[in-house]
Enzyme design. Structure first.
Site, short mmCIF file in Angstrom:
data_model
loop_
_atom_site.label_atom_id
_atom_site.label_comp_id
_atom_site.label_asym_id
_atom_site.label_seq_id
_atom_site.Cartn_x
_atom_site.Cartn_y
_atom_site.Cartn_z
N LEU A 19 0.84 -1.20 0.00
CA LEU A 19 0.00 0.00 0.00
C LEU A 19 0.88 1.25 0.00
O LEU A 19 1.93 1.29 0.66
CB LEU A 19 -0.89 -0.01 1.24
CG LEU A 19 -1.91 -1.16 1.26
CD1 LEU A 19 -2.58 -1.28 2.62
CD2 LEU A 19 -2.96 -0.99 0.17
N ASN B 81 -0.54 -5.27 10.02
CA ASN B 81 -0.21 -6.41 9.14
C ASN B 81 0.36 -7.54 9.98
O ASN B 81 0.99 -7.30 11.00
CB ASN B 81 0.84 -5.98 8.11
CG ASN B 81 1.23 -7.12 7.18
OD1 ASN B 81 0.36 -7.85 6.68
ND2 ASN B 81 2.52 -7.30 6.94
N HIS C 157 2.92 -10.87 9.67
CA HIS C 157 3.97 -11.40 8.80
C HIS C 157 4.59 -12.63 9.47
O HIS C 157 4.83 -12.62 10.69
CB HIS C 157 5.05 -10.32 8.58
CG HIS C 157 6.13 -10.77 7.65
ND1 HIS C 157 5.95 -10.87 6.28
CD2 HIS C 157 7.40 -11.20 7.89
CE1 HIS C 157 7.06 -11.32 5.72
NE2 HIS C 157 7.96 -11.52 6.67
N ASP D 107 7.08 -4.71 5.10
CA ASP D 107 7.16 -5.32 6.42
C ASP D 107 8.13 -4.58 7.35
O ASP D 107 8.84 -5.21 8.15
CB ASP D 107 7.57 -6.81 6.30
CG ASP D 107 6.64 -7.58 5.37
OD1 ASP D 107 5.42 -7.40 5.48
OD2 ASP D 107 7.14 -8.35 4.54
C1 GAR Z 1 0.16 -15.83 6.61
O1 GAR Z 1 1.20 -16.70 6.97
C2 GAR Z 1 0.62 -14.39 6.69
O2 GAR Z 1 1.46 -14.15 7.78
C3 GAR Z 1 1.34 -14.26 5.39
O3 GAR Z 1 0.53 -14.91 4.44
C4 GAR Z 1 -0.17 -15.96 5.12
C5 GAR Z 1 -1.64 -15.78 4.85
O4 GAR Z 1 -2.37 -16.86 5.34
N1 GAR Z 1 1.54 -12.88 5.05
C6 GAR Z 1 2.64 -12.43 4.45
O5 GAR Z 1 3.56 -13.14 4.11
C7 GAR Z 1 2.65 -10.92 4.22
N2 GAR Z 1 3.97 -10.46 4.02
P1 GAR Z 1 -3.95 -16.76 5.51
O6 GAR Z 1 -4.51 -16.25 4.17
O7 GAR Z 1 -4.38 -18.19 5.76
O8 GAR Z 1 -4.24 -15.84 6.63
#
Ligand code: GAR
Length: 221
Positions: free
Chosen positions: A97, A111, A113, A149
């Protein structure tokens, strides 16, 4: 009661298991926030099904349908505003964003991560952790800034990395903690116990260690 709860807009791109954790928390007595709408940039995201099942408005704002990032973000903002969203939670939302977008929700965009930031930002955080041979991995909820992040940290949870781990097993162990951590961090943020103060987080002196923002295998639950 529900009128006093903070209205969350949850942005998703995929499975939405963290969205589910927030939906489940919303259903609990005393949780200070509720999911007011879910917006996905991916039309086929399973997260949309989760929202519909929970009776929460689910909207697709497909970035591919817009000529520019600015147009995409304008549509995102309109969807959030239409639902009266006060806080934005990114839950597996795989778009960056802009500062212009974030300025509409200063200090109110979170967020999650799957690493102990600032280690391993960006894609494939769990793979990066395995490649570097770390012994402790985890997840982080942070305020969002325009970097990848990089925003100030609200809460973290740690998990061990075991000798036989592969990306799948480590991701699953981290994800279990994510589902506990995100509701905790939302609670801390919307209740004002952890706030954004410039480029740092400020923790309310009244907050007790037990409700605070570190979760690790040896820490009190
Ligand atoms: C999660 O592990 C989240 O932390 C990661 O994507 C996955 C989404 O899982 N996010 C990132 O990597 C963002 N940088 P979900 O759709 O089952 O919540």
């Amino acid at each position: 009661m529900s009128g006093q709860r903070a209205r969350l807009g949850v942005l998703v791109s995929g499975s939405g298991s963290n969205l589910q954790a927030l939906l489940d928390a919303s259903g609990q007595e005393g949780f200070p926030a509720e999911v007011a709408c879910v917006v996905s940039n991916v039309p086929t995201a399973f997260a949309l099904e989760r929202a519909r099942k929970a009776g929460v408005p689910a909207v697709v704002v497909d970035h591919k349908a817009y000529a520019s990032k600015a147009d995409f973000e304008k549509a995102l903002l309109e969807a959030l505003r239409a639902a009266g969203v006060e806080w934005v939670c990114l839950a597996g939302f795989m778009r960056l964003l802009s500062a212009d977008f974030l300025a509409h929700y200063t200090g109110r965009v979170l967020n999650i991560h799957p690493s102990l930031l600032p280690a391993f930002p960006g894609l494939h955080a769990q793979r990066q952790a395995l490649e570097r041979g770390v012994k402790v991995a985890g997840c982080t909820v942070h305020f969002v800034d325009a970097g990848t992040d990089t925003g100030p940290i609200i809460a973290q949870a740690a998990v061990p990395v075991l000798p036989d781990d592969d990306e799948k097993s480590l991701s699953a162990r981290i994800l279990t903690e994510e589902h506990r951590l995100y509701p905790l961090a939302v609670r801390l943020a919307v209740s004002g116990k952890v706030t954004l103060d410039g480029t740092r987080t400020r923790v309310d002196a009244q907050a007790t260690v037990g409700e605070l923002s570190l979760r690790s295998p040896g820490a009190p639950r």
